[in-house]
Design an enzyme around this catalytic site. Sequence first.
Site, PDB file in Angstrom:
ATOM      1  N   HIS A 210       0.852  -1.190   0.000  1.00  0.00           N
ATOM      2  CA  HIS A 210       0.000   0.000   0.000  1.00  0.00           C
ATOM      3  C   HIS A 210       0.881   1.230   0.000  1.00  0.00           C
ATOM      4  CE1 HIS A 210      -2.212   3.307   1.869  1.00  0.00           C
ATOM      5  NE2 HIS A 210      -3.305   2.768   1.341  1.00  0.00           N
ATOM      6  N   GLY A 211       1.900   1.242   0.842  1.00  0.00           N
ATOM      7  CA  GLY A 211       2.898   2.296   0.828  1.00  0.00           C
ATOM      8  C   GLY A 211       2.679   3.420   1.828  1.00  0.00           C
ATOM      9  N   ASP A 212       1.455   3.567   2.338  1.00  0.00           N
ATOM     10  CA  ASP A 212       1.152   4.625   3.308  1.00  0.00           C
ATOM     11  C   ASP A 212       0.109   4.092   4.285  1.00  0.00           C
ATOM     12  OD1 ASP A 212       1.150   7.066   4.587  1.00  0.00           O
ATOM     13  OD2 ASP A 212       0.003   8.121   3.055  1.00  0.00           O
ATOM     14  N   LEU A 213       0.429   2.947   4.884  1.00  0.00           N
ATOM     15  CA  LEU A 213      -0.585   2.148   5.575  1.00  0.00           C
ATOM     16  C   LEU A 213      -0.685   2.523   7.051  1.00  0.00           C
ATOM     17  CD1 LEU A 213      -2.678  -0.016   5.109  1.00  0.00           C
ATOM     18  CD2 LEU A 213      -0.954  -1.745   5.614  1.00  0.00           C
ATOM     19  N   ASN A 217      -5.905   5.492   6.383  1.00  0.00           N
ATOM     20  CA  ASN A 217      -6.019   5.026   5.005  1.00  0.00           C
ATOM     21  C   ASN A 217      -6.671   3.656   4.899  1.00  0.00           C
ATOM     22  OD1 ASN A 217      -4.974   7.347   3.891  1.00  0.00           O
ATOM     23  ND2 ASN A 217      -2.877   6.588   3.800  1.00  0.00           N
TER      24      ASN A 217
END
Length: 308
Positions: A210-213, A217
Amino acid sequence: MSTPPVKHFTSLPGALAGLYGTDTRIVRTDRLSGGDINKAYGLTLSNGVHVFMKANAMENAGFFTAEAAGLAAIATAKKIGTPKILCTGTDPGEKAGYSFLLLVYVESRGKIESYWETFARELASLHTADCSGFVHGGKFGFTQDNYIGATEQINRARSTWVDFFRDCRLVPQFKRASRYFDSSMSAKITKLLDHLDSYMAEPVQPSLLHGDLWGGNVLCGSDGKAWLIDPACYCGSCEADIAMTQLFGGFPETFYKAYEEVNPFQPGYEDRRDLYNLYQLLNHLNIFGTSYLEPVCSIVDEYAGDAS
């Protein structure tokens, strides 16, 4: 593995006409809370459909094409829920114009009893799925650059995780933040970057991240399960996603236990966790300023305190 193309329109009325027919119009607009970067709206259409819209300046249309690419990648894996993408677009508007992203409006009916355990297992399944189709010319990276918040995130392919995390994550953020560091801290940063392979481990396999979990979010979907929103996707070590979940308070312990049932942590994860979150804290330092300087410096000291 490839994602279907996302429709793009050159006006909001044109998007609604293209999606729902020429007689479709907006009968109600509700401003929604949440998010520091984009404006969010709930649109009620004349056909009774509810649509979620994110909007920003015309010149920031790339925010939404990148977000749509990330949502499409997660959806293609078919492991965990995401809101359905309707389209991206730009609209000349009455003044400077705006860019937008339209998604199906998610109306939650409440969480299922096993919400956190199911979320963990579905995330672990995403992390263990083949993601090679999302990187070209290497094992780590993504099909395109995107954004972490409002900051450009470089996703150029690399063959090793250490090279990718150094070249595409830490180095760009340290360069942006260089004005905050004195010569002593700069020497420690150089040591950290030069010896990153001493602190990090190569993953068993690349994972679609996801990268920005963080908690903001994740939302409860219409099926009562966790759905992912606002991704900053790339293929990397699953540990980076897990570390991010623990940066701002963490998820319940049942989440981590259930995750390990599907995808056990590699030995030494806890020793690497702060290093992954250094990237996120550097980004916060570059966006929000000096309140994040102390935790950044503390992590650099943790790994490279002796710069000799």
